[in-house]
Design a protein around this motif. Structure first.
Motif, PDB file in Angstrom:
ATOM      1  N   ASP A   5       0.838  -1.193   0.000  1.00 52.74           N
ATOM      2  CA  ASP A   5       0.000   0.000   0.000  1.00 52.74           C
ATOM      3  C   ASP A   5       0.872   1.241   0.000  1.00 52.74           C
ATOM      4  O   ASP A   5       2.014   1.211   0.451  1.00 52.74           O
ATOM      5  CB  ASP A   5      -0.894   0.040   1.244  1.00 52.74           C
ATOM      6  CG  ASP A   5      -2.021  -0.966   1.180  1.00 52.74           C
ATOM      7  OD1 ASP A   5      -2.564  -1.156   0.086  1.00 52.74           O
ATOM      8  OD2 ASP A   5      -2.342  -1.560   2.219  1.00 52.74           O
ATOM      9  N   SER A   6       0.305   2.320  -0.467  1.00 53.74           N
ATOM     10  CA  SER A   6       0.970   3.612  -0.394  1.00 53.74           C
ATOM     11  C   SER A   6       0.821   4.167   1.014  1.00 53.74           C
ATOM     12  O   SER A   6      -0.120   3.815   1.715  1.00 53.74           O
ATOM     13  CB  SER A   6       0.317   4.594  -1.368  1.00 53.74           C
ATOM     14  OG  SER A   6       0.438   4.148  -2.682  1.00 53.74           O
ATOM     15  N   PRO A   7       1.734   5.060   1.410  1.00 56.48           N
ATOM     16  CA  PRO A   7       1.495   5.763   2.665  1.00 56.48           C
ATOM     17  C   PRO A   7       0.148   6.494   2.583  1.00 56.48           C
ATOM     18  O   PRO A   7      -0.293   6.881   1.498  1.00 56.48           O
ATOM     19  CB  PRO A   7       2.651   6.755   2.744  1.00 56.48           C
ATOM     20  CG  PRO A   7       3.708   6.204   1.850  1.00 56.48           C
ATOM     21  CD  PRO A   7       2.979   5.464   0.768  1.00 56.48           C
ATOM     22  N   LYS A   8      -0.498   6.681   3.719  1.00 57.16           N
ATOM     23  CA  LYS A   8      -1.839   7.272   3.742  1.00 57.16           C
ATOM     24  C   LYS A   8      -1.924   8.589   2.978  1.00 57.16           C
ATOM     25  O   LYS A   8      -2.911   8.854   2.306  1.00 57.16           O
ATOM     26  CB  LYS A   8      -2.306   7.465   5.182  1.00 57.16           C
ATOM     27  CG  LYS A   8      -2.630   6.174   5.871  1.00 57.16           C
ATOM     28  CD  LYS A   8      -3.073   6.388   7.297  1.00 57.16           C
ATOM     29  CE  LYS A   8      -3.290   5.032   7.951  1.00 57.16           C
ATOM     30  NZ  LYS A   8      -3.588   5.147   9.354  1.00 57.16           N
ATOM     31  N   GLU A   9      -0.881   9.396   3.075  1.00 56.73           N
ATOM     32  CA  GLU A   9      -0.934  10.700   2.403  1.00 56.73           C
ATOM     33  C   GLU A   9      -0.924  10.582   0.877  1.00 56.73           C
ATOM     34  O   GLU A   9      -1.193  11.546   0.174  1.00 56.73           O
ATOM     35  CB  GLU A   9       0.186  11.631   2.888  1.00 56.73           C
ATOM     36  CG  GLU A   9       1.594  11.147   2.595  1.00 56.73           C
ATOM     37  CD  GLU A   9       2.214  10.309   3.714  1.00 56.73           C
ATOM     38  OE1 GLU A   9       3.445  10.245   3.752  1.00 56.73           O
ATOM     39  OE2 GLU A   9       1.481   9.726   4.525  1.00 56.73           O
ATOM     40  N   PHE A  11      -2.630   7.881  -0.754  1.00 58.88           N
ATOM     41  CA  PHE A  11      -3.714   6.992  -1.199  1.00 58.88           C
ATOM     42  C   PHE A  11      -4.403   7.545  -2.441  1.00 58.88           C
ATOM     43  O   PHE A  11      -4.843   6.804  -3.300  1.00 58.88           O
ATOM     44  CB  PHE A  11      -4.740   6.776  -0.090  1.00 58.88           C
ATOM     45  CG  PHE A  11      -4.389   5.664   0.870  1.00 58.88           C
ATOM     46  CD1 PHE A  11      -3.396   4.742   0.603  1.00 58.88           C
ATOM     47  CD2 PHE A  11      -5.086   5.533   2.053  1.00 58.88           C
ATOM     48  CE1 PHE A  11      -3.082   3.722   1.487  1.00 58.88           C
ATOM     49  CE2 PHE A  11      -4.783   4.518   2.952  1.00 58.88           C
ATOM     50  CZ  PHE A  11      -3.777   3.621   2.668  1.00 58.88           C
TER      51      PHE A  11
END
Length: 163
Positions: A5-9, A11
């Motif tokens: 997954d990508s870091p939340k920032e 997404f």
């Protein structure tokens, strides 16, 4: 297969890429599985493992533009691929050149060069002999230079030199 997954920032960027896959009708060719606690069966099924990390670049979508800075250190995904004997295509960032020597254990590409990444993937998919050679070399290096015992030996030498 896309794992992780990508870091939340970021997404929003991951969502945009997934939308592009749908828009270009590539769902039969690209599968996003997200984060997996045990990725090894997926990695083992792959011919090539790709880690296209960035140093810093501008991400552009129709709705947004954002400056991003890479956060790669010494990526374990490369070590995992090496232990599995997989050829790796990775960008030449952070600790990656310590793991992979270009044309010996994998192919190193300058960051932010998607066409070069594409060409390297295609090259390895079409050249089984090179792919197998890089994978075997990678596995050998992982087992001899990045094993727990080689780490312990290196750490012991550091402490011996301090005294």
């Amino acid at each position: 297969i896309s794992l992780g997954d990508s870091p939340k920032e970021y997404f929003w960027y991951q969502n945009w890429i997934q939308q592009l896959v749908k828009e270009y009708e590539l769902e039969d060719h690209i599968t996003f599985l997200g984060w997996q606690s045990n990725p090894y069966n997926y990695m083992n099924a792959c011919d090539v493992v790709v880690l296209p990390s960035i140093k810093e670049e501008t991400l552009n979508t129709p709705d947004r533009q954002e400056e991003v800075v890479g956060s790669e250190g010494f990526p374990t995904v490369i070590l995992e691929a090496m232990y599995l004997g997989k050829a790796v295509v990775a960008t030449n960032v952070a600790g990656v050149p310590e793991q992979i020597t270009h044309e010996e254990q994998g192919l190193l590409i300058e960051a932010s060069k998607p066409k070069a990444i594409e060409q390297s993937i295609i090259r390895l998919l079409h050249d089984e002999k090179l792919r197998d050679c890089l994978g075997k070399n990678a596995q050998h290096k992982a087992k001899t230079q990045f094993s727990g015992s080689s780490y312990a030996t290196g750490l012991q030498k550091i402490y011996e030199n301090l005294s």
